[in-house]
Design a protein around this motif. Structure first.
Motif, short mmCIF file in Angstrom:
data_model
loop_
_atom_site.label_atom_id
_atom_site.label_comp_id
_atom_site.label_asym_id
_atom_site.label_seq_id
_atom_site.Cartn_x
_atom_site.Cartn_y
_atom_site.Cartn_z
N TRP A 271 -7.45 -9.70 4.28
CA TRP A 271 -6.17 -9.14 4.89
C TRP A 271 -6.53 -9.09 6.35
N ALA A 272 -7.59 -8.82 6.84
CA ALA A 272 -8.00 -8.48 8.35
C ALA A 272 -7.89 -9.78 9.18
N ARG A 273 -7.77 -10.80 8.56
CA ARG A 273 -7.84 -12.29 9.17
C ARG A 273 -6.14 -12.51 9.22
N GLN A 274 -5.15 -11.92 8.56
CA GLN A 274 -3.98 -12.19 8.86
C GLN A 274 -3.29 -11.59 9.92
N ALA A 275 -2.38 -12.47 10.56
CA ALA A 275 -1.60 -11.96 11.75
C ALA A 275 -0.80 -10.92 11.79
N ALA A 276 -0.23 -10.88 10.58
CA ALA A 276 0.71 -9.92 10.15
C ALA A 276 0.74 -9.54 8.60
N LEU A 277 0.90 -8.36 8.30
CA LEU A 277 0.96 -8.07 6.81
C LEU A 277 2.35 -7.50 6.54
N PRO A 278 2.84 -7.82 5.30
CA PRO A 278 4.10 -7.02 5.05
C PRO A 278 4.10 -5.78 4.78
N ASP A 279 5.31 -5.33 5.12
CA ASP A 279 5.70 -3.79 5.06
C ASP A 279 5.93 -3.40 3.33
N VAL A 280 5.04 -2.72 2.92
CA VAL A 280 5.03 -2.40 1.37
C VAL A 280 5.15 -0.97 1.30
N PRO A 281 5.39 -0.27 0.30
CA PRO A 281 5.21 1.26 -0.26
C PRO A 281 3.72 1.75 -0.53
#
Length: 201
Positions: A166-176
């Motif tokens: 996840w740290a390598r991802q440029a953007a992470l989705p908005d989740v609850p």
């Protein structure tokens, strides 16, 4: 499936009398009465009509076998009141509400699953059952969106993989997601640093 010799030891050591099993999955365990598990029949109201049995808090709820430090499996006996108190305490600690959606990650053969299952159900929250296959970190992100998960309880080894990916991802989705529960092993400093780079820290 467990090795046959380990199963045989546990059956003899626990003085097992009955075994629930799906049709076609009946190992030879000696003098044990097998009860075929037909989920459709179990779920029918008629299947449980007239069944009544009262239990006392101090009565045995289950026996779970450890790997055994001596190489011989050791049965640990857990009473109903012990698991009930644990579930009540953790449900409060996690501040679970009916709005939560909790991922049940642990194998159902591991008693850690009891915390995930019963804390969720007794709080009125939604229990999301994991598939047999372990999701990749990116698949976990997809499931978090799909099921609108608010709580994850992950084993540290898996969480290490998740944090790094996840740290390598440029953007992470908005989740609850509001809580990630990790425990039972040593945390690596580099993993904590990677987790701090994600939006879910």
């Amino acid at each position: 499936h467990l090795p046959a010799d380990r199963m045989a030891f546990m059956v003899a050591d626990s003085r097992l009398r009955y075994m629930l099993s799906e049709e076609g999955c009946l190992p030879d365990m000696g003098p044990v009465e097998y009860i075929p598990l037909d989920l459709d029949a179990v779920l029918e109201e008629s299947a449980v009509e007239g069944f009544e049995r009262k239990f006392q808090p101090e009565q045995l709820a289950y026996v779970i076998y450890t790997s055994g430090s001596t190489g011989v499996p050791k049965g640990v006996m857990v009473a109903h009141d012990s698991i009930a108190r644990h579930v009540a305490a953790m449900r409060t600690h996690y501040a679970l509400t009916a709005d939560d959606r909790f991922l049940q990650f642990s194998s159902l053969s591991f008693d850690a699953a009891l915390e995930q299952v019963f804390c969720t159900l007794t709080s009125g929250a939604c229990l999301v059952l994991r598939e047999d296959a372990i999701w990749s970190p990116l698949e976990l992100l997809e499931k978090m969106q799909q099921y609108e998960l608010t709580i994850l309880n992950l084993p540290p080894a898996y969480w290490h993989q998740v944090a790094q990916e996840w740290a390598r991802q440029a953007a992470l989705p908005d989740v609850p997601l509001r809580m990630v529960i990790i425990g039972g092993d040593v945390f690596q400093l580099e993993t904590l640093r990677a987790w701090a780079q994600t939006r879910y820290r």
